[in-house]
Design a protein around this motif. Structure first.
Motif, PDB file in Angstrom:
ATOM      1  N   PRO A 139       0.814  -1.225   0.000  1.00 55.47           N
ATOM      2  CA  PRO A 139       0.000   0.000   0.000  1.00 55.47           C
ATOM      3  C   PRO A 139       0.847   1.274   0.000  1.00 55.47           C
ATOM      4  O   PRO A 139       0.532   2.238  -0.709  1.00 55.47           O
ATOM      5  CB  PRO A 139      -0.823  -0.122   1.290  1.00 55.47           C
ATOM      6  N   ASN A 140       1.922   1.282   0.786  1.00 54.34           N
ATOM      7  CA  ASN A 140       2.772   2.476   0.839  1.00 54.34           C
ATOM      8  C   ASN A 140       3.500   2.695  -0.481  1.00 54.34           C
ATOM      9  O   ASN A 140       3.637   3.830  -0.955  1.00 54.34           O
ATOM     10  CB  ASN A 140       3.789   2.344   1.973  1.00 54.34           C
ATOM     11  N   ILE A 141       4.005   1.616  -1.076  1.00 50.20           N
ATOM     12  CA  ILE A 141       4.696   1.739  -2.358  1.00 50.20           C
ATOM     13  C   ILE A 141       3.742   2.232  -3.431  1.00 50.20           C
ATOM     14  O   ILE A 141       4.103   3.065  -4.271  1.00 50.20           O
ATOM     15  CB  ILE A 141       5.337   0.397  -2.760  1.00 50.20           C
ATOM     16  N   ASN A 142       2.511   1.756  -3.419  1.00 43.75           N
ATOM     17  CA  ASN A 142       1.535   2.209  -4.412  1.00 43.75           C
ATOM     18  C   ASN A 142       1.177   3.676  -4.228  1.00 43.75           C
ATOM     19  O   ASN A 142       0.946   4.390  -5.204  1.00 43.75           O
ATOM     20  CB  ASN A 142       0.290   1.326  -4.359  1.00 43.75           C
ATOM     21  N   VAL A 196      18.341   3.905 -15.634  1.00 40.54           N
ATOM     22  CA  VAL A 196      18.659   4.280 -14.249  1.00 40.54           C
ATOM     23  C   VAL A 196      18.018   3.305 -13.263  1.00 40.54           C
ATOM     24  O   VAL A 196      18.653   2.873 -12.297  1.00 40.54           O
ATOM     25  CB  VAL A 196      18.205   5.729 -13.962  1.00 40.54           C
ATOM     26  N   LEU A 197      16.765   2.930 -13.493  1.00 44.64           N
ATOM     27  CA  LEU A 197      16.092   2.007 -12.585  1.00 44.64           C
ATOM     28  C   LEU A 197      16.744   0.627 -12.598  1.00 44.64           C
ATOM     29  O   LEU A 197      16.814  -0.051 -11.575  1.00 44.64           O
ATOM     30  CB  LEU A 197      14.613   1.897 -12.951  1.00 44.64           C
ATOM     31  N   ILE A 198      17.233   0.207 -13.754  1.00 37.44           N
ATOM     32  CA  ILE A 198      17.919  -1.077 -13.845  1.00 37.44           C
ATOM     33  C   ILE A 198      19.252  -1.034 -13.109  1.00 37.44           C
ATOM     34  O   ILE A 198      19.652  -1.986 -12.442  1.00 37.44           O
ATOM     35  CB  ILE A 198      18.149  -1.463 -15.319  1.00 37.44           C
ATOM     36  N   SER A 199      19.944   0.080 -13.202  1.00 38.46           N
ATOM     37  CA  SER A 199      21.319   0.158 -12.718  1.00 38.46           C
ATOM     38  C   SER A 199      21.422   0.639 -11.277  1.00 38.46           C
ATOM     39  O   SER A 199      22.508   0.682 -10.717  1.00 38.46           O
ATOM     40  CB  SER A 199      22.134   1.093 -13.626  1.00 38.46           C
ATOM     41  N   THR A 200      20.308   1.012 -10.674  1.00 40.64           N
ATOM     42  CA  THR A 200      20.329   1.467  -9.282  1.00 40.64           C
ATOM     43  C   THR A 200      19.265   0.698  -8.510  1.00 40.64           C
ATOM     44  O   THR A 200      18.546  -0.126  -9.068  1.00 40.64           O
ATOM     45  CB  THR A 200      20.041   2.976  -9.178  1.00 40.64           C
ATOM     46  N   ASP A 201      19.153   0.977  -7.251  1.00 43.10           N
ATOM     47  CA  ASP A 201      18.130   0.343  -6.421  1.00 43.10           C
ATOM     48  C   ASP A 201      17.246   1.434  -5.832  1.00 43.10           C
ATOM     49  O   ASP A 201      17.011   1.490  -4.628  1.00 43.10           O
ATOM     50  CB  ASP A 201      18.804  -0.477  -5.314  1.00 43.10           C
ATOM     51  N   LEU A 202      16.736   2.292  -6.713  1.00 43.58           N
ATOM     52  CA  LEU A 202      15.989   3.457  -6.258  1.00 43.58           C
ATOM     53  C   LEU A 202      14.609   3.095  -5.721  1.00 43.58           C
ATOM     54  O   LEU A 202      14.184   3.605  -4.690  1.00 43.58           O
ATOM     55  CB  LEU A 202      15.838   4.462  -7.402  1.00 43.58           C
ATOM     56  N   LEU A 203      13.902   2.242  -6.428  1.00 46.02           N
ATOM     57  CA  LEU A 203      12.544   1.921  -5.993  1.00 46.02           C
ATOM     58  C   LEU A 203      12.588   0.991  -4.786  1.00 46.02           C
ATOM     59  O   LEU A 203      13.379   0.048  -4.746  1.00 46.02           O
ATOM     60  CB  LEU A 203      11.770   1.268  -7.139  1.00 46.02           C
ATOM     61  N   PRO A 204      11.752   1.251  -3.793  1.00 47.35           N
ATOM     62  CA  PRO A 204      11.784   0.430  -2.570  1.00 47.35           C
ATOM     63  C   PRO A 204      11.328  -0.990  -2.843  1.00 47.35           C
ATOM     64  O   PRO A 204      10.517  -1.244  -3.743  1.00 47.35           O
ATOM     65  CB  PRO A 204      10.819   1.162  -1.636  1.00 47.35           C
ATOM     66  N   ARG A 205      11.850  -1.898  -2.060  1.00 51.43           N
ATOM     67  CA  ARG A 205      11.416  -3.291  -2.142  1.00 51.43           C
ATOM     68  C   ARG A 205      11.382  -3.874  -0.737  1.00 51.43           C
ATOM     69  O   ARG A 205      12.267  -3.602   0.078  1.00 51.43           O
ATOM     70  CB  ARG A 205      12.349  -4.100  -3.045  1.00 51.43           C
TER      71      ARG A 205
END
Length: 205
Positions: free
Chosen positions: A118-121, A159-168
């Motif tokens: 829910p928070n990620i969305n 950038v998204l592939i090469s970094t870990d920007l989005l939370p998981r």
């Protein structure tokens, strides 16, 4: 400076020479323009540029220079085949101000978010509300997927592939998917293809 007399400490407030010097300097110099420029170029992330964005990047922990990776985590996209011709794997890409500002906002929000679906969305909705639908879904045991129902730019994907920007969430394997909405079967209300004109999407690679 407004009310310059209030900036003079009491032990000098009755010195005509010091007060005269301060008054004259105040007439000759107007710091308001410099303060406004500092605010716009450095302090206000919405308008910051150049060194100001570099400062904010250091604050949230992201660099303007990105080492491009050739792994293809985007399902249903041509990244690592066509898009990476411009952003060759192994090369360092320098993000421009517009891109870097977006990544700073993303990193700042990722730093403080409690990584639940829910928070990620809510994060995705805030970031991409003007672009289209983006959401985070569970698609297996300890697996999840970011879905973008619009086309990210090649540099955004790189950038998204090469970094870990989005939370998981901890221990969860995450990938990314760009469905071809117009050719995916579904309901008209969701702007998907009707019967006989699209394929089912079952979530597999």
């Amino acid at each position: 400076m407004k009310n310059v007399e209030r900036t003079i400490i009491s032990q000098y407030a009755n010195s005509p020479i010091i007060c005269g010097l301060i008054s004259n300097i105040n007439e000759y110099l107007d710091p308001s323009l410099d303060i406004e420029q500092f605010y716009n170029i450095i302090w206000n992330l919405d308008t910051a540029e150049g060194i100001g964005l570099d400062f904010w990047g250091n604050v949230v922990g992201i660099q303007r220079n990105v080492q491009i990776d050739d792994k293809n985590q985007f399902i249903g996209s041509t990244l690592a085949s066509d898009d990476l011709k411009e952003y060759q794997a192994g090369r360092v890409h320098l993000m421009n101000d517009t891109m870097f500002r977006s990544m700073i906002f993303l990193k700042a929000m990722s730093n403080i978010i409690y990584a639940t679906a829910p928070n990620i969305n809510r994060l995705l909705q805030a970031l991409f509300e003007k672009r289209g639908r983006a959401y985070f879904v569970k698609n297996g045991t300890m697996q999840a997927r970011y879905v973008f129902e619009f086309r990210l730019t090649p540099v955004e994907k790189a950038v998204l592939i090469s970094t870990d920007l989005l939370p998981r969430p901890s221990g969860v394997l995450v990938d990314f998917y760009e469905p071809d909405i117009r050719n995916t079967f579904g309901f008209t209300e969701a702007e998907l293809a009707p019967f006989g004109q699209g394929a089912f999407y079952i979530g597999d690679r």
